[in-house]
Design a protein around this motif. Sequence first.
Motif: not given
Length: 397
Positions: A228-231, A233-248
């Motif tokens: 889960a953490g690795g996935a 991290a990969y998503d964050m590398s592609r765009g932090e704002a959108q990754s935070q939104r998806r995680f939220l």
Amino acid sequence: MVDVVTLGTFGVAALASLFMAWAIGAGSSGSTPFAPAVGANAISVMRAGFIVGLLGFLGAVLQGQNVSNAIGTELIVGQSLTAMAAVIGLLTAAGLVAIGVFTGYPIATAFTVTGAIVGVGLALGGDPAWAKYQQIVTLWVLVPFVGGGIAYATARALRSERVAERVAIPILGGIVGALVATIQFALLGGPDGPRSIAQVVGAELPLPVVGGVDAGPVVATLLLGCLAGGALAYDMSRGEAQSQRRFLLALGGLVAFSAGGSQVGLAIGPLVPLLDEVTVPLIALLVGGGVGLLAGSWTGAPRMIKALAQDYSSLGPRRSIAALIPSFAIAQAAVALGVPVSFNEIIVSAIVGSGYAAGGAGVSRQKMLYTVLAWIGSLALALGVSYGLFVGVTALI
């Protein structure tokens, strides 16, 4: 064969339970899980109500048994609830919760239902279940400190310049993944009861028992957390704002699922002692309660989502994430223990804790004071009203 009178009284109790489920879906399980996400502008109010209804239904069916049994059989000693007691207790609690929905103040559902069922149980001549009360009250008292404290610490860490978000967010994702791996699901279980994903995966790993602990589930939990953490991290590398939104949004979904597993027991729990008389399986009650939660989420939740998302604290994505992680963990602990817990208390405490991480910005102290008074008052009022109503109705009959 079941007589007509028994079926009739059970039917009335079931309708009262459905009303209670609607009130909970509109005011607690339907509003609190996605309130931080809405506050962070990650999802619209109406879409949040729609999604949380579906996830709450799944949680009710898959995880609702423990709390349902606790509400129905463990709050009173020496006396089983009757259909009349269930009707009066449920209508009392649902009425108070509905008042909270339409006035914009989140009544703590677990406080209200627990008070109402204890009230009718005592009026029936039952004895207080002091051991269970101690367990329940301990959790209720700890929730604001544990949930608020973890949310505060998490929000502070996310705001710290010494910890990069591209590192902190994946670590939090790994912790959430490990928690998900330990959730017990009835569908994964067998004759020995429900099992978790970690137990199922761990059983396939050829690992020994170390110090009396099966290493398989432990290793599986760690592996799933790392995945889960690795996935993330990969998503964050592609765009932090959108990754935070998806995680939220993922966190909101997990909390919504947990809310269904916990809150459905508050609605259908009083009917559990009646199942043997009418030969209705518990799964049927869980499905019916889940449908009630879903209907409440779709029709009444938007008002309460707005109240929690905007009135308590001005939340950004980081503080919303900080609020939802402890909320999910506490909710699953309550489900596992079979303890009724208020999602309003869990979420509000976490929201306030994360809000104070920014110096208390946007936290309404007056609103919080009124809410705490409403929680305490709802418990006492539900107990007194349900006790008095049952005594009055039985005297008339």
